[in-house]
Structure formats: structure tokens, C-alpha cells
Design a protein around this motif. Structure first.
Motif, PDB file in Angstrom:
ATOM      1  N   GLU A   4       0.838  -1.183   0.000  1.00 17.13           N
ATOM      2  CA  GLU A   4       0.000   0.000   0.000  1.00 17.13           C
ATOM      3  C   GLU A   4       0.887   1.252   0.000  1.00 17.13           C
ATOM      4  O   GLU A   4       1.899   1.307   0.707  1.00 17.13           O
ATOM      5  N   ALA A  33      -2.537  -3.447   3.653  1.00 19.20           N
ATOM      6  CA  ALA A  33      -3.918  -3.919   3.603  1.00 19.20           C
ATOM      7  C   ALA A  33      -4.036  -5.356   3.126  1.00 19.20           C
ATOM      8  O   ALA A  33      -4.983  -6.054   3.486  1.00 19.20           O
ATOM      9  N   ASP A  34      -3.065  -5.797   2.306  1.00 15.27           N
ATOM     10  CA  ASP A  34      -3.172  -7.153   1.751  1.00 15.27           C
ATOM     11  C   ASP A  34      -2.409  -8.186   2.563  1.00 15.27           C
ATOM     12  O   ASP A  34      -2.273  -9.330   2.142  1.00 15.27           O
ATOM     13  N   THR A  35      -1.896  -7.786   3.742  1.00 15.82           N
ATOM     14  CA  THR A  35      -1.073  -8.692   4.544  1.00 15.82           C
ATOM     15  C   THR A  35      -1.565  -8.742   5.988  1.00 15.82           C
ATOM     16  O   THR A  35      -1.754  -7.692   6.614  1.00 15.82           O
ATOM     17  N   GLU A 224       1.895 -16.958   0.985  1.00 15.89           N
ATOM     18  CA  GLU A 224       1.259 -16.232  -0.106  1.00 15.89           C
ATOM     19  C   GLU A 224       0.066 -17.038  -0.612  1.00 15.89           C
ATOM     20  O   GLU A 224       0.178 -18.253  -0.825  1.00 15.89           O
ATOM     21  N   LYS A 235      -8.928 -14.759   1.877  1.00 17.07           N
ATOM     22  CA  LYS A 235      -9.420 -13.380   1.868  1.00 17.07           C
ATOM     23  C   LYS A 235      -8.270 -12.375   1.864  1.00 17.07           C
ATOM     24  O   LYS A 235      -8.410 -11.261   1.381  1.00 17.07           O
ATOM     25  N   ILE A 236      -7.142 -12.769   2.454  1.00 15.84           N
ATOM     26  CA  ILE A 236      -5.979 -11.888   2.535  1.00 15.84           C
ATOM     27  C   ILE A 236      -4.828 -12.518   1.766  1.00 15.84           C
ATOM     28  O   ILE A 236      -4.550 -13.714   1.906  1.00 15.84           O
ATOM     29  N   ALA A 237      -4.131 -11.713   0.967  1.00 11.65           N
ATOM     30  CA  ALA A 237      -3.134 -12.236   0.030  1.00 11.65           C
ATOM     31  C   ALA A 237      -1.907 -12.821   0.702  1.00 11.65           C
ATOM     32  O   ALA A 237      -1.338 -13.797   0.219  1.00 11.65           O
ATOM     33  N   LYS A 238      -1.474 -12.234   1.818  1.00 10.47           N
ATOM     34  CA  LYS A 238      -0.227 -12.679   2.436  1.00 10.47           C
ATOM     35  C   LYS A 238      -0.371 -12.761   3.950  1.00 10.47           C
ATOM     36  O   LYS A 238      -1.105 -11.978   4.560  1.00 10.47           O
ATOM     37  N   THR A 531     -10.202 -11.500   7.460  1.00  7.29           N
ATOM     38  CA  THR A 531     -10.260 -10.260   6.672  1.00  7.29           C
ATOM     39  C   THR A 531      -9.787  -9.116   7.555  1.00  7.29           C
ATOM     40  O   THR A 531      -9.728  -9.225   8.772  1.00  7.29           O
TER      41      THR A 531
END
Length: 532
Positions: A4, A33-35, A224, A235-238, A531
Motif C-alpha cells: 500500500e 492492507a493485503d497482509t 502467499e 481473503k488476505i493475500a499474504k 479479513t
């Protein structure tokens, strides 16, 4: 890796460093946000090979990178189909047929086949690491497993040596040691006949929601998400797991927002977070139980009235509500909550006058005992509470304090008088505790059956040994539940064990985090539903 734009640089450096295979920064600020950033003490990890992993932190990783034929739903904690879509049992109760789900692939893209599933279970038996005993219970050995477990087409055939309760097999197949690995990939990493064991200690080859991107023992790991996960994409990439063994540091990082989840905080740290609107405390139970045990080589511990007196001399609620608050819940049966057939009632409570009356009825004059206790703060607090309340009832308690290894050596040699211990299940089936608390096939010193807690206390459970063995063979699930319930009632009323507590878990999460499941007493943490 894309982060981000608003992520502070120190946070990016820490996570990117681990992804690149370098040690993560000691502390960092902000989370992308994606981790999902998790802080915990993960120095217990010995291996992340699913057929070797046996420690809590390693099994958490395994649970998110591999699947089994049968799975436990992390939301309901109920059994459900995993990589097998259905299964049947032959009339003799000794042959199981599992139909594999079509179209599933490993992270490599290789198809999930019955042959791969058979090779995986065979491998777990053949490499014979610590958790292999879970599978060996079904009569599988290095010599016979290739014929006992076979795969062809879309069908995996499993043979067992006795007509066990089907739920016994299904529950054991949810354990990490029964994970299905990518046979073709793992075979390419065989080193000197180790079936890929050395490679799988730092790599993953499964069907799970995540794949391992980087792992540094005693520092952390990054997972990952892989697209197309059969349970639904993560729901979350990492996932960034950071080893932070200091509870106070975890609390500080959680308060600052530098981690999303803190898993190793103490009750004191949890209490310090009260009133913080940015943090939520999730409560759950673990599988470990706390118990007292009394060596029946000493005659007074064969006295039913005296055993009963001690059950009423324990301040269960007082300890759970004060210095152990948040760490335990009162629990009084050998199966922890969440297990098939577990009892949740607590019929005993502190009653000094009743304890005194029972001592008088027992005929024992001036009772005294020596309580062996591990030299750690939590155990000492419990021991001192017991010393106090037992003393009020007229039982003199002398504390014998020592290191954990020393205490266990004494306990396994049946050289203790009384002991304060904890016990955690080895696999998610009631037989794991029933077989050790309520079975003792040979009570002689020569038998050296240290695996049985009943033997360690020179306790002959009589008919309970046969009842426990019958319960693991009961084909009807409802009848099996009733058998374990009856067994626990009888055990807690007559045995030289006093089960006092079940482990409680309190996990600190940022209020933005939803859907994080720690797995209760029967499973490992699930990351893919979370999430933020």
C-alpha cells in the motif's frame, strides 16, 4: 511485492526482507492492507514437513498450506469432506474407500490423485517421525503400509487391522501427519532416501490456501495465497508471521497497530488492553488440561473418601478468576471441551466443611502429602493455592519444587507422591486421552508403561480399560459419545486424578480483523478466512 502506498517504509522493509530470504527487522510500524501480520512465539518449530511437524506453531503453518482427506471446519469444528468428497466402510469395518474430489491440484499445478494420497500416507509411516504413532495405531507399519493403503483411479483404499470406530479413523485423518503432499514434486527432492524430508523442512508442496514464500527459523515466515483454493480463495493475500516471544512487546506492537494479531500475551497484558477501542480480545479454549495425580503405591490414595475430600478442597473458581484469569477455565473431566463425548459440567467446588467431613469418614489421621511441582510461576501459584485450601481442610501439603525435566523423570518412574501436571491431546479423537487416563493393561513396575498416565500413578482402572478399548471400536457415533461420557463420570469419581482446568486462549486482534479462527481444542489456526 506490491505494498500500500501509505505503508510506512520500516514496515515495507521488514516484510520485503523476509520475502527476499533475509531476516526481518526487529520491529516495524504499520501493516499493508493485503497482509495479515501476526506476532507469536514460534521458536517451537522443529520442522514444517507435515509428516514430521508436531509442535503447535508448525502445525498452524501446516494447516494453512496442506489439506487431508477429511477436514475440520474451522468455524463449526465439525468433520467435513476434505480432498475426498465421500467415503464408505465395508461391512467388516476394516476397509475404507475414499473417492477423491475431481479437478483439484497442488500448488505446483499437479493433479491431486488417489495415488498421491496413498503415497503421502505411506510416506508418513515410512519416514517414521514423532507423529507417525497416530497412524501406526491402525496397524500400519513400514513393512505393510504399501498394501494397507493403495490408490487407483479416483479411489483411495485404506485397510485397518481392527474394526475401529469410523470416527476414530476420520478424526486421526484430520491430523497434520495425514496431510496429502504433492508426491511428484516431493520425489524430485529426495536426498539419500529421505523421501524429501530435508526439503520439506523449509518448503511446502500441498493443496492449502497458502504456499510458503519464505521461512527463517526463530524469526518468521511469509505465506502467499494461491488462487483457486478448493475451499474458496484466501481473503488476505499474504500472511506475515513474526517471532516475538516477549508478551509485553507483542502487546506494544498490537496497541501501536504494528501487528494485526498477537497470540502469546499473558493475562496481565490482556488486562492492560481493556478499554482500548482499537483492539478486540478473542477467547477460545485449547486442548491442554491441568490435573492433580496421586500415586497409589501410597495406601491413602486408594481411600475413596480421602480422594473425594481432596476434590472438594480445590478452589477451582477462585484460581480461574484471579491469578489464572484468562489462562484457564474450570474443567473436571479428562476429555477437553470440543472433543467427541467431552463433559462440560463441573460437579465439584471448594467446600472446606465437606472436605473435613470426608476426611473424618476416611479414617485417615493427620493426612499429609508431598506435591511435586514444576518451578514456574503459573505452576507455583496453583500449588500454593492448593497448599492453602488443603491446609484449611486439614491436609498438610509440602511442596517439592524442581525443574520440568526432573519432575517428569520422577513421574514416569512412579517415584512421586502427588504431582501437579498438564496434558495435551496428541490427535483430535477422544481415544488420545481415554487411552492414557483410563487404561492400564499391566500395572506392574516391570511393564514400564510410561505412556499410560494411569500406570504412572500405579492406578489399575479395572473394567475401565476394557470400556475404553470398546469405545474406540464402537461403530455407532452416538453410542460412542455415550460411552465416553460414562467413562469420564466413573473416572472422575473414583480415580486418583483431579482434573481442574482446561487451557483458555486469549488472542489480541486489531478491531479491523474479522474471521480469524484459532481452532479450539481440536485444530490449528485458520488464516484463509480472515479479513481486515
Amino acid at each position: 511485492m506490491l505494498l500500500e502506498p501509505t505503508l510506512r517504509r520500516v514496515g515495507a522493509v521488514a516484510i520485503t526482507a523476509l520475502l527476499m530470504g533475509a531476516a526481518p527487522a526487529a520491529l516495524f510500524a504499520g501493516t499493508p492492507a493485503d497482509t495479515l501480520v501476526i506476532a507469536s512465539a514460534i521458536d517451537d518449530i522443529v520442522s514444517i514437513d507435515p509428516h514430521e511437524a508436531y509442535e503447535f506453531s508448525g502445525l498452524d503453518l501446516v494447516n494453512n498450506t496442506y489439506d487431508g482427506l477429511v477436514e475440520i471446519n474451522p468455524e463449526t469444528l465439525k468433520l467435513e469432506p476434505g480432498l475426498a468428497e465421500s467415503w464408505t466402510v465395508a461391512e467388516d469395518g476394516m476397509t475404507y474407500s475414499f473417492k477423491m474430489k475431481p479437478g483439484l491440484t497442488f500448488a505446483s499445478g499437479n493433479p491431486v490423485t488417489a495415488e498421491a494420497a496413498a503415497w503421502s500416507l505411506q510416506r508418513a509411516v515410512k519416514i517414521n517421525k514423532t507423529p507417525a504413532f497416530i497412524l501406526n495405531q491402525f496397524g500400519w507399519t513400514v513393512e505393510n503400509v504399501d498394501t494397507m493403503i493403495t490408490g487407483a483411479g479416483d479411489t483411495l483404499t485404506i485397510k485397518v487391522d481392527k474394526p475401529y470406530a469410523p470416527t476414530f479413523l476420520y478424526n486421526c485423518l484430520t491430523a497434520g501427519v495425514a496431510s496429502i503432499v504433492d508426491a511428484e514434486t516431493v520425489k524430485t527432492h529426495d536426498a539419500n532416501g529421505d523421501m524429501g524430508n530435508e526439503w520439506l523442512k523449509t518448503n511446502t508442496a500441498g493443496t492449502g490456501a497458502y504456499v510458503l514464500k519464505s521461512f527463517k527459523p526463530n524469526e518468521g515466515y511469509v505465506l502467499e495465497a494461491r488462487p483457486g483454493y478448493w475451499r474458496g480463495d484466501a481473503k488476505i493475500a499474504k500472511i506475515f508471521m513474526q517471532h516475538i516471544p516477549e508478551a509485553a512487546t507483542e502487546r506494544l506492537q498490537l496497541e501501536k497497530g504494528d501487528v494485526d494479531i498477537a497470540r502469546s500475551m499473558t493475562p496481565t497484558d490482556i488486562a492492560g488492553l481493556e478499554g482500548n477501542a482499537d483492539v478486540t480480545i478473542q477467547s477460545d479454549v485449547g486442548g491442554q488440561i491441568y490435573y492433580l495425580a496421586f500415586n497409589q503405591k501410597h495406601e491413602q490414595y486408594k481411600n475413596a473418601k480421602f480422594l473425594d475430600a481432596m476434590r472438594y478442597a480445590v478452589d477451582y473458581a477462585g484460581m480461574a478468576d484471579s491469578f489464572m484469569k484468562g489462562a484457564v477455565i474450570p474443567h473436571q473431566a479428562f476429555l477437553p471441551q470440543g472433543y467427541l463425548g467431552a463433559l462440560e459440567d463441573t460437579p465439584y467446588a471448594l467446600d472446606i466443611e465437606k472436605a473435613k467431613a470426608l476426611i473424618a469418614e476416611s479414617g485417615i489421621k493427620d493426612p499429609a502429602l508431598k506435591l511435586s511441582v514444576r518451578n514456574s510461576a503459573d505452576r507455583m501459584d496453583v500449588a500454593q493455592s492448593l497448599q492453602n485450601t488443603f491446609g484449611q481442610a486439614g491436609i498438610k501439603v509440602e511442596l517439592s519444587v524442581g525443574e520440568g525435566a526432573e519432575q517428569l523423570k520422577e513421574y514416569r518412574a512412579r517415584q512421586h507422591d502427588a504431582t501437579l501436571q498438564t496434558w495435551g491431546p496428541d490427535y483430535p479423537d477422544p481415544n488420545t486421552n481415554s487411552s492414557t487416563f483410563a487404561e492400564n493393561p499391566d500395572n506392574s513396575d516391570e511393564a514400564n508403561n510410561t505412556g499410560y498416565l494411569a500406570w504412572r500413578n500405579a492406578y489399575d482402572p479395572g473394567e475401565m480399560t476394557a470400556e475404553s478399548k470398546a469405545a474406540v471400536l464402537e461403530q455407532d457415533a452416538d453410542k460412542r459419545v455415550a460411552m465416553y461420557a460414562d467413562l469420564q463420570k466413573k473416572h472422575r469419581e473414583t480415580s486418583p486424578f483431579i482434573v481442574m482446568f482446561q487451557q483458555a486462549r486469549q488472542t489480541g486482534v486489531r478491531s479491523t480483523v474479522k474471521g480469524f479462527y484459532t481452532g479450539g481444542a481440536v485444530d490449528a489456526a485458520a488464516y484463509w478466512l480472515a479479513t481486515k
